[in-house]
Design an enzyme around this catalytic site. Structure first.
Site, PDB file in Angstrom:
ATOM      1  N   HIS A  24      37.167  -8.608 -31.774  1.00 63.35           N
ATOM      2  CA  HIS A  24      37.360  -9.873 -32.237  1.00 63.35           C
ATOM      3  C   HIS A  24      37.751  -9.798 -33.800  1.00 63.35           C
ATOM      4  CE1 HIS A  24      35.011 -11.549 -28.513  1.00 63.35           C
ATOM      5  NE2 HIS A  24      36.557 -11.210 -28.013  1.00 63.35           N
TER       6      HIS A  24
ATOM      7  N   LYS B 125      30.608  -9.663 -41.634  1.00 61.33           N
ATOM      8  CA  LYS B 125      29.474 -10.104 -40.531  1.00 61.33           C
ATOM      9  C   LYS B 125      28.437  -9.130 -40.996  1.00 61.33           C
ATOM     10  CE  LYS B 125      32.570 -11.441 -37.024  1.00 61.33           C
ATOM     11  NZ  LYS B 125      33.553 -11.194 -35.922  1.00 61.33           N
TER      12      LYS B 125
ATOM     13  N   TYR C  86      24.076 -12.818 -35.788  1.00 64.08           N
ATOM     14  CA  TYR C  86      24.916 -12.401 -36.834  1.00 64.08           C
ATOM     15  C   TYR C  86      25.322 -13.473 -37.736  1.00 64.08           C
ATOM     16  CZ  TYR C  86      29.001 -13.606 -33.302  1.00 64.08           C
ATOM     17  OH  TYR C  86      29.714 -14.263 -32.676  1.00 64.08           O
TER      18      TYR C  86
END
Length: 191
Positions: A65, A74, A134
């Site tokens: 993704h 992230k 995350y």
């Protein structure tokens, strides 16, 4: 035995493995996974916009993704179980464009993984149950949500951690190929 914060560079510009601060004693352990000033001193400036937790069972594959516009960076940590976390460099003009890297993250090894904007991200749940957290720099924008196939042959990710038939969402099965991504977008703009 205590462990000091350490940040390890990888062969991908900006992609980092984080060894957290851990203090052990007879009660268990205390762990600090993030410290803004320390991270910044190692080139990681995460403007945390969102925090998410994912829970998955063994052989769940999520990914790969990314956001087509305003890609997010992230920082991944695992609180329960083990994942094999994978990224693909999609940054336009990057020396490592189209290459992938995988790393085992677990509650045992306590590693963190900092993924700069412009990478596709995915993972496979290795243990029976996985819970991971995350932090994302940049807001999730559903209109730009996208991805490439987790098993794209041109990228060739080795999913050797799979212990059975992969469990993949219908959405992830229908993502574009890496070739389609390259033809349509030529890479992600970051910065």
């Amino acid at each position: 035995m205590n462990q000091k914060f350490e940040i390890e560079d990888t062969e991908f510009e900006g992609l980092k493995i984080v060894h957290p601060f851990v203090a052990y004693d007879e009660r268990g352990f205390f762990m600090k996974t993030y410290e803004r000033e320390f991270f910044a001193s190692h080139g990681i400036v995460l403007n945390n916009d969102e925090d998410m937790t994912t829970c998955s069972r063994q052989n769940v594959v999520r990914g790969m993704h990314f956001q087509l516009k305003y890609p997010q960076d992230k920082y991944i940590t695992v609180s329960i179980g083990t994942i094999y976390d994978v990224v693909v460099d999609l940054r336009k003009g990057s020396q490592t464009f189209g290459r992938w890297k995988g790393i085992e993250l677990s509650d045992e090894n306590k590693l963190g993984f900092y993924i700069p904007a412009g990478f596709a991200h995915g993972f496979v749940a290795v243990s029976e149950l996985v819970k991971f957290h995350y932090r994302c720099g940049g807001k999730y924008l559903p209109e730009y949500d996208s991805g490439i196939l987790w098993n794209d042959k041109d990228i060739g990710i080795e999913w050797s951690y799979l212990k059975g038939e992969p469990i993949v969402s219908e959405r992830d099965k229908a993502l574009m190929s890496f070739q389609e991504f390259c033809q349509k977008y030529q890479g992600l703009e970051v910065g």
